[in-house]
Design an enzyme around this catalytic site. Structure first.
Site, mmCIF file in Angstrom:
data_model
loop_
_atom_site.group_PDB
_atom_site.id
_atom_site.type_symbol
_atom_site.label_atom_id
_atom_site.label_comp_id
_atom_site.label_asym_id
_atom_site.label_seq_id
_atom_site.Cartn_x
_atom_site.Cartn_y
_atom_site.Cartn_z
ATOM 1 N N TYR A 160 2.695 -2.249 17.857
ATOM 2 C CA TYR A 160 3.713 -3.166 16.885
ATOM 3 C C TYR A 160 4.064 -3.914 18.273
ATOM 4 O O TYR A 160 3.611 -5.630 16.766
ATOM 5 C CB TYR A 160 4.920 -2.577 16.046
ATOM 6 N N LYS B 264 -3.785 -2.844 13.079
ATOM 7 C CA LYS B 264 -4.651 -3.704 12.391
ATOM 8 C C LYS B 264 -3.520 -4.247 11.089
ATOM 9 O O LYS B 264 -4.158 -5.472 10.521
ATOM 10 C CB LYS B 264 -5.405 -2.669 10.815
ATOM 11 N N LYS C 76 2.865 -8.377 16.078
ATOM 12 C CA LYS C 76 3.319 -8.610 15.908
ATOM 13 C C LYS C 76 3.493 -10.295 16.627
ATOM 14 O O LYS C 76 3.242 -11.488 16.172
ATOM 15 C CB LYS C 76 5.011 -8.753 16.034
ATOM 16 N N LYS D 152 -4.521 -20.591 3.015
ATOM 17 C CA LYS D 152 -5.564 -21.583 3.763
ATOM 18 C C LYS D 152 -6.490 -22.204 2.031
ATOM 19 O O LYS D 152 -6.394 -23.268 2.011
ATOM 20 C CB LYS D 152 -6.603 -21.487 5.075
ATOM 21 N N VAL E 46 -3.275 -4.615 3.154
ATOM 22 C CA VAL E 46 -3.449 -5.991 2.971
ATOM 23 C C VAL E 46 -4.810 -6.581 4.493
ATOM 24 O O VAL E 46 -4.405 -7.710 4.742
ATOM 25 C CB VAL E 46 -1.959 -6.946 4.296
ATOM 26 N N ASN F 171 0.955 -1.337 -0.528
ATOM 27 C CA ASN F 171 -0.365 -0.181 -0.201
ATOM 28 C C ASN F 171 0.727 1.316 0.280
ATOM 29 O O ASN F 171 0.712 2.482 0.400
ATOM 30 C CB ASN F 171 -0.681 -0.036 1.327
ATOM 31 N N PHE G 264 2.586 2.413 2.822
ATOM 32 C CA PHE G 264 2.729 3.365 3.238
ATOM 33 C C PHE G 264 4.141 3.576 3.892
ATOM 34 O O PHE G 264 4.544 5.250 4.439
ATOM 35 C CB PHE G 264 2.150 2.713 4.307
ATOM 36 N N TYR H 133 -8.214 -12.208 -2.991
ATOM 37 C CA TYR H 133 -8.486 -13.709 -3.877
ATOM 38 C C TYR H 133 -6.889 -13.617 -4.763
ATOM 39 O O TYR H 133 -7.496 -12.685 -6.052
ATOM 40 C CB TYR H 133 -9.830 -13.417 -4.681
ATOM 41 N N GLY I 102 6.878 1.851 2.105
ATOM 42 C CA GLY I 102 7.326 1.630 -0.005
ATOM 43 C C GLY I 102 7.407 2.160 -0.641
ATOM 44 O O GLY I 102 7.343 4.075 -0.214
HETATM 45 P P1 NAD Z 1 9.685 -1.323 5.804
HETATM 46 O O1 NAD Z 1 8.538 0.058 5.906
HETATM 47 O O2 NAD Z 1 10.600 -1.134 4.639
HETATM 48 O O3 NAD Z 1 8.706 -2.455 4.695
HETATM 49 C C1 NAD Z 1 7.631 -2.549 4.832
HETATM 50 C C2 NAD Z 1 6.374 -2.501 3.478
HETATM 51 O O4 NAD Z 1 4.538 -2.429 4.160
HETATM 52 C C3 NAD Z 1 6.323 -1.080 3.186
HETATM 53 O O5 NAD Z 1 6.208 -1.405 1.815
HETATM 54 C C4 NAD Z 1 5.042 -0.995 3.277
HETATM 55 O O6 NAD Z 1 4.120 0.273 1.922
HETATM 56 C C5 NAD Z 1 4.415 -1.914 3.327
HETATM 57 N N1 NAD Z 1 3.158 -1.674 4.560
HETATM 58 C C6 NAD Z 1 2.774 -1.309 5.347
HETATM 59 N N2 NAD Z 1 1.773 -1.347 5.686
HETATM 60 C C7 NAD Z 1 0.875 -1.808 4.762
HETATM 61 C C8 NAD Z 1 -0.851 -2.809 4.295
HETATM 62 N N3 NAD Z 1 -1.429 -2.510 5.030
HETATM 63 N N4 NAD Z 1 -0.970 -3.312 3.881
HETATM 64 C C9 NAD Z 1 0.359 -3.089 2.457
HETATM 65 N N5 NAD Z 1 1.309 -3.156 2.571
HETATM 66 C C10 NAD Z 1 1.799 -2.284 3.750
HETATM 67 O O7 NAD Z 1 9.873 -2.352 6.611
HETATM 68 P P2 NAD Z 1 11.544 -3.792 5.906
HETATM 69 O O8 NAD Z 1 12.978 -3.187 6.589
HETATM 70 O O9 NAD Z 1 11.093 -4.085 5.198
HETATM 71 O O10 NAD Z 1 10.633 -4.860 6.890
HETATM 72 C C11 NAD Z 1 9.630 -5.882 6.511
HETATM 73 C C12 NAD Z 1 9.292 -6.939 7.255
HETATM 74 O O11 NAD Z 1 10.168 -7.230 8.421
HETATM 75 C C13 NAD Z 1 8.336 -6.188 8.591
HETATM 76 O O12 NAD Z 1 6.989 -6.717 8.738
HETATM 77 C C14 NAD Z 1 8.942 -5.868 9.742
HETATM 78 O O13 NAD Z 1 7.972 -5.947 10.753
HETATM 79 C C15 NAD Z 1 9.761 -7.208 9.011
HETATM 80 N N6 NAD Z 1 11.401 -7.241 10.602
HETATM 81 C C16 NAD Z 1 11.866 -6.314 9.836
HETATM 82 C C17 NAD Z 1 13.502 -5.726 10.732
HETATM 83 C C18 NAD Z 1 14.374 -4.673 10.115
HETATM 84 O O14 NAD Z 1 15.264 -4.932 10.766
HETATM 85 N N7 NAD Z 1 14.486 -4.704 8.752
HETATM 86 C C19 NAD Z 1 13.729 -6.661 12.040
HETATM 87 C C20 NAD Z 1 12.780 -7.568 12.115
HETATM 88 C C21 NAD Z 1 11.374 -7.606 11.436
#
Ligand code: NAD
Ligand code: UDP
Length: 318
Positions: A149, A95, A153, A109, A63, A38, A40, A68, A42
């Site tokens: 968060y 959410k 998670k 599933k 998300v 989405n 947000f 589907y 990215g």
């Molecule tokens: P990021 O913020 O760069 O990427 C997250 C992506 O999810 C973005 O592109 C954002 O636009 C998208 N997004 C957010 N909400 C959304 C929604 N409701 N619907 C669709 N897309 C949505 O973060 P990242 O570092 O790439 O992290 C990716 C995943 O890995 C996350 O779930 C994060 O919790 C997990 N994670 C990352 C790290 C790290 O160090 N990078 C550590 C622990 C966990």
């Protein structure tokens, strides 16, 4: 690989930092990838080079709403990861974690797909056990500013394991520790990108608190290899599995390292420590080593140099 053996893989959060590296790697390996985001946190810049590739498809979608699709595997990464961003709209963060997990698990599933969850070391909270092993249940404040968060998670993990127990769904839950590298957003707010961008611009480096708190930093390509190994090489193991680099540093040491690699004398300033900021963090990765023979191989200085080069180019292009 023929047209018929190709895997169709959904990557949620595919335009983010980790997601865009994952999409790239999956395409290199011959798969068809659907990137759902989405935007947000990215960015289209992260995936622009993939837009004309016929193995790649981009969907703007949130998300928290059902979707589907027909896919063989799902990597569920959608969720802002930087404390600054996930605290901007805490309701949406929870959410995204919880409703997003429900929607993606429902999809998995329906089509019988294997599904990977990007969980986090934040499920351990401000840990009393060091280093953190997967058996540790954590110390999380359920009502603090990070809880949107952390608890989101944790609940997502609960949902993954419930779907596995109830429906025999093939799940893979990774607990990711701090990861860095090219394609992090320059205004992401996380420590590595902040320090590098500040130092390159000649601005003061902002240490929160006294800088004695620790983190362990993993380079992005090492982490992505861990994702693939957990997804494809761990047989019936469902997780959780720590993925990260056990090389632990004080935040003040990281600031010094970045200053010296960039060759700047830019000053360091100290700011208030955020509420519930974990004091110590280091993954115990013995399970990943024994289960999938995975360990990170990129040295922190090499990883930081590649990240500095990336931000240098991004800032020069502005
Ligand atoms: P990021 O913020 O760069 O990427 C997250 C992506 O999810 C973005 O592109 C954002 O636009 C998208 N997004 C957010 N909400 C959304 C929604 N409701 N619907 C669709 N897309 C949505 O973060 P990242 O570092 O790439 O992290 C990716 C995943 O890995 C996350 O779930 C994060 O919790 C997990 N994670 C990352 C790290 C790290 O160090 N990078 C550590 C622990 C966990
Ligand atoms: N931090 C810092 N200066 C910054 C950004 C972060 O000192 O400009 C600290 C932060 O307080 C934490 C650590 O660096 O102790 C890692 O923060 P980050 O936001 O990268 O991720 P976290 O591990 O806290 O989720």
């Amino acid at each position: 690989m023929t047209e018929f053996d190709k895997q169709r893989i959904l990557v949620t959060g595919g335009a983010g930092f980790l997601g865009s590296h994952l999409c790239e790697r999956l395409i290199e390996d011959g798969n068809d990838v659907i990137c759902l985001d989405n935007f947000f946190t990215g960015s289209k810049t992260n995936i622009r080079h993939l837009l004309n590739n016929d193995k790649f498809e981009l969907l703007r979608h949130d998300v928290t709403f059902p979707i589907y699709l027909e896919v063989d595997k799902i990597y569920n990464l959608a969720c802002p990861a930087s404390p600054v961003h996930y605290q901007k709209n805490p309701v949406q963060t929870t959410k995204t974690s919880v409703q997003g997990a429900i929607n993606m698990l429902g999809l998995a599933k329906r089509v019988g797909a294997r599904i990977f969850q990007a969980s986090t070391s934040e499920v351990y909270g401000d840990p009393e056990v060091h280093p953190q092993h997967e058996n540790y249940w954590g110390k999380v404040n359920p009502i603090g500013p990070r809880s949107c968060y952390d608890e989101g998670k944790r609940c997502a993990e609960t949902l993954f394991f419930s779907y596995n127990r109830m429906f025999d769904l093939e799940i893979k839950v990774a607990r990711i520790f701090n990861t860095y590298g090219p394609k992090m957003h320059p205004n992401d707010g996380r420590v590595v990108s902040n320090f590098i961008v500040q130092a390159l611009k000649g601005n003061p480096i902002t240490i929160y608190g006294n800088g004695e708190q620790t983190r362990s930093f993993c380079y992005v390509s090492d982490l992505i290899q861990g994702f693939l190994d957990l997804m494809d090489k761990s047989n019936n193991f469902v997780g959780p599995l720590n993925l990260g680099n056990p090389n632990e540093f004080k935040i003040s040491e990281l600031a010094e390292k970045i200053r010296s690699l960039i060759g700047t004398k830019t000053k360091i300033i100290f700011k208030k420590i955020p509420i519930d900021d974990p004091q110590q963090r280091k993954p115990d990765i013995s399970l990943a080593k024994s289960l999938i023979d995975w360990k990170p191989s990129t040295d922190i200085e090499d990883g930081l140099k590649m990240t500095i080069d990336y931000f240098d180019a991004v800032l020069a292009a502005k």
